[in-house]
Design a protein around this motif. Structure first.
Motif, PDB file in Angstrom:
ATOM      1  N   UNK A  38      -9.893   8.341   5.540  1.00 49.72           N
ATOM      2  CA  UNK A  38     -10.307   7.338   6.519  1.00 49.72           C
ATOM      3  C   UNK A  38      -9.910   5.938   6.056  1.00 49.72           C
ATOM      4  N   UNK A  39     -10.118   5.656   4.793  1.00 50.68           N
ATOM      5  CA  UNK A  39      -9.754   4.356   4.229  1.00 50.68           C
ATOM      6  C   UNK A  39      -8.251   4.116   4.339  1.00 50.68           C
ATOM      7  N   UNK A  40      -7.466   5.143   4.038  1.00 49.98           N
ATOM      8  CA  UNK A  40      -6.008   5.022   4.128  1.00 49.98           C
ATOM      9  C   UNK A  40      -5.572   4.765   5.570  1.00 49.98           C
ATOM     10  N   UNK A  41      -6.203   5.448   6.519  1.00 55.95           N
ATOM     11  CA  UNK A  41      -5.858   5.255   7.935  1.00 55.95           C
ATOM     12  C   UNK A  41      -6.166   3.823   8.371  1.00 55.95           C
ATOM     13  N   UNK A  42      -7.264   3.281   7.890  1.00 55.25           N
ATOM     14  CA  UNK A  42      -7.597   1.889   8.225  1.00 55.25           C
ATOM     15  C   UNK A  42      -6.562   0.920   7.670  1.00 55.25           C
ATOM     16  N   UNK A  43      -6.122   1.187   6.444  1.00 54.72           N
ATOM     17  CA  UNK A  43      -5.154   0.289   5.791  1.00 54.72           C
ATOM     18  C   UNK A  43      -3.771   0.359   6.425  1.00 54.72           C
ATOM     19  N   UNK A  44      -3.330   1.572   6.750  1.00 57.78           N
ATOM     20  CA  UNK A  44      -1.964   1.761   7.241  1.00 57.78           C
ATOM     21  C   UNK A  44      -1.861   1.765   8.757  1.00 57.78           C
ATOM     22  N   UNK A  45      -2.957   2.156   9.423  1.00 59.17           N
ATOM     23  CA  UNK A  45      -2.930   2.291  10.878  1.00 59.17           C
ATOM     24  C   UNK A  45      -2.287   3.581  11.343  1.00 59.17           C
ATOM     25  N   UNK A  46      -1.837   4.415  10.425  1.00 65.24           N
ATOM     26  CA  UNK A  46      -1.161   5.666  10.776  1.00 65.24           C
ATOM     27  C   UNK A  46      -2.192   6.717  11.179  1.00 65.24           C
ATOM     28  N   UNK A  47      -1.951   7.347  12.315  1.00 65.19           N
ATOM     29  CA  UNK A  47      -2.838   8.388  12.831  1.00 65.19           C
ATOM     30  C   UNK A  47      -2.293   9.753  12.429  1.00 65.19           C
ATOM     31  N   UNK A  48      -2.939  10.376  11.455  1.00 65.79           N
ATOM     32  CA  UNK A  48      -2.502  11.692  11.007  1.00 65.79           C
ATOM     33  C   UNK A  48      -2.999  12.762  11.980  1.00 65.79           C
ATOM     34  N   UNK A  49      -2.381  13.923  11.967  1.00 61.95           N
ATOM     35  CA  UNK A  49      -2.858  15.005  12.832  1.00 61.95           C
ATOM     36  C   UNK A  49      -4.335  15.342  12.592  1.00 61.95           C
ATOM     37  N   UNK A  50      -4.767  15.345  11.327  1.00 59.01           N
ATOM     38  CA  UNK A  50      -6.166  15.664  11.016  1.00 59.01           C
ATOM     39  C   UNK A  50      -7.116  14.660  11.667  1.00 59.01           C
ATOM     40  N   UNK A  51      -6.755  13.400  11.654  1.00 57.62           N
ATOM     41  CA  UNK A  51      -7.593  12.375  12.280  1.00 57.62           C
ATOM     42  C   UNK A  51      -7.619  12.519  13.790  1.00 57.62           C
ATOM     43  N   UNK A  67      -4.086   6.272  20.321  1.00 53.58           N
ATOM     44  CA  UNK A  67      -2.860   6.018  19.570  1.00 53.58           C
ATOM     45  C   UNK A  67      -1.746   5.430  20.426  1.00 53.58           C
ATOM     46  N   UNK A  68      -0.764   4.943  19.721  1.00 55.53           N
ATOM     47  CA  UNK A  68       0.463   4.445  20.321  1.00 55.53           C
ATOM     48  C   UNK A  68       1.605   4.834  19.380  1.00 55.53           C
ATOM     49  N   UNK A  69       2.823   4.707  19.837  1.00 60.32           N
ATOM     50  CA  UNK A  69       3.982   4.988  18.987  1.00 60.32           C
ATOM     51  C   UNK A  69       4.492   3.668  18.439  1.00 60.32           C
ATOM     52  N   UNK A  70       4.644   3.613  17.129  1.00 56.90           N
ATOM     53  CA  UNK A  70       5.137   2.396  16.493  1.00 56.90           C
ATOM     54  C   UNK A  70       6.428   2.659  15.754  1.00 56.90           C
ATOM     55  N   UNK A  71       7.163   1.594  15.505  1.00 59.74           N
ATOM     56  CA  UNK A  71       8.391   1.712  14.731  1.00 59.74           C
ATOM     57  C   UNK A  71       8.084   1.465  13.270  1.00 59.74           C
ATOM     58  N   UNK A  72       8.829   2.131  12.446  1.00 60.04           N
ATOM     59  CA  UNK A  72       8.623   2.089  11.003  1.00 60.04           C
ATOM     60  C   UNK A  72       9.979   1.863  10.347  1.00 60.04           C
ATOM     61  N   UNK A  73      10.073   0.848   9.531  1.00 57.19           N
ATOM     62  CA  UNK A  73      11.329   0.534   8.860  1.00 57.19           C
ATOM     63  C   UNK A  73      11.391   1.261   7.528  1.00 57.19           C
ATOM     64  N   UNK A  74      12.127   2.359   7.475  1.00 56.01           N
ATOM     65  CA  UNK A  74      12.228   3.153   6.254  1.00 56.01           C
ATOM     66  C   UNK A  74      12.948   2.425   5.131  1.00 56.01           C
ATOM     67  N   UNK A  75      13.837   1.507   5.442  1.00 60.13           N
ATOM     68  CA  UNK A  75      14.580   0.815   4.407  1.00 60.13           C
ATOM     69  C   UNK A  75      13.720  -0.164   3.623  1.00 60.13           C
ATOM     70  N   UNK A  76      12.516  -0.452   4.102  1.00 63.19           N
ATOM     71  CA  UNK A  76      11.616  -1.362   3.405  1.00 63.19           C
ATOM     72  C   UNK A  76      10.844  -0.652   2.290  1.00 63.19           C
ATOM     73  N   UNK A  77      11.171   0.624   2.037  1.00 65.42           N
ATOM     74  CA  UNK A  77      10.540   1.353   0.961  1.00 65.42           C
ATOM     75  C   UNK A  77       9.237   2.013   1.379  1.00 65.42           C
ATOM     76  N   UNK A  78       8.951   2.032   2.646  1.00 71.13           N
ATOM     77  CA  UNK A  78       7.736   2.674   3.122  1.00 71.13           C
ATOM     78  C   UNK A  78       8.097   4.097   3.519  1.00 71.13           C
ATOM     79  N   UNK A  79       7.086   4.963   3.463  1.00 70.89           N
ATOM     80  CA  UNK A  79       7.329   6.340   3.904  1.00 70.89           C
ATOM     81  C   UNK A  79       6.326   6.700   4.998  1.00 70.89           C
ATOM     82  N   UNK A  80       6.730   7.646   5.820  1.00 70.38           N
ATOM     83  CA  UNK A  80       5.852   8.107   6.891  1.00 70.38           C
ATOM     84  C   UNK A  80       4.706   8.910   6.309  1.00 70.38           C
ATOM     85  N   UNK A  81       3.520   8.679   6.795  1.00 71.16           N
ATOM     86  CA  UNK A  81       2.362   9.460   6.367  1.00 71.16           C
ATOM     87  C   UNK A  81       2.324  10.763   7.148  1.00 71.16           C
ATOM     88  N   UNK A  82       1.908  11.795   6.480  1.00 72.32           N
ATOM     89  CA  UNK A  82       1.807  13.104   7.135  1.00 72.32           C
ATOM     90  C   UNK A  82       0.457  13.303   7.756  1.00 72.32           C
TER      91      UNK A  82
END
Length: 82
Positions: A38-51, A67-82
């Motif tokens: 829950x804390x991670x979801x608040x920090x990142x805003x990413x909605x995991x399937x479990x949530x 939820x909404x669909x957002x863009x994520x810049x992979x080149x910034x060193x971030x990774x998609x949350x599962x």
């Protein structure tokens, strides 16, 4: 650019308030997730399937309501949350 599912701004706080649950531990438990997830979801805003499933099972929220669909810049060193 990649896409990810994100919570609508402020949704998790509104859902907790509407639930009447006072603690993050109780809210996370109602959703069937850990308090750290829950804390991670608040920090990142990413909605995991479990949530998303937890919000539906506990409170009847549909994915499009929370939820909404957002863009994520992979080149910034971030990774998609599962």
């Amino acid at each position: 650019m990649a896409y990810q599912i994100e919570f609508k701004p402020g949704f998790l706080e509104r859902a907790k308030r509407m639930s009447g649950l006072k603690t993050d531990s109780a809210f996370a438990g109602a959703l069937g997730i850990s308090e750290s997830a829950l804390s991670k979801a608040r920090k990142t805003g990413v909605a995991t399937p479990a949530l998303i499933v937890g919000l539906y099972a506990a409170f009847g929220f549909q994915p499009g309501e929370v939820t909404t669909i957002g863009q994520h810049n992979e080149s910034a060193g971030q990774s998609l949350a599962a």
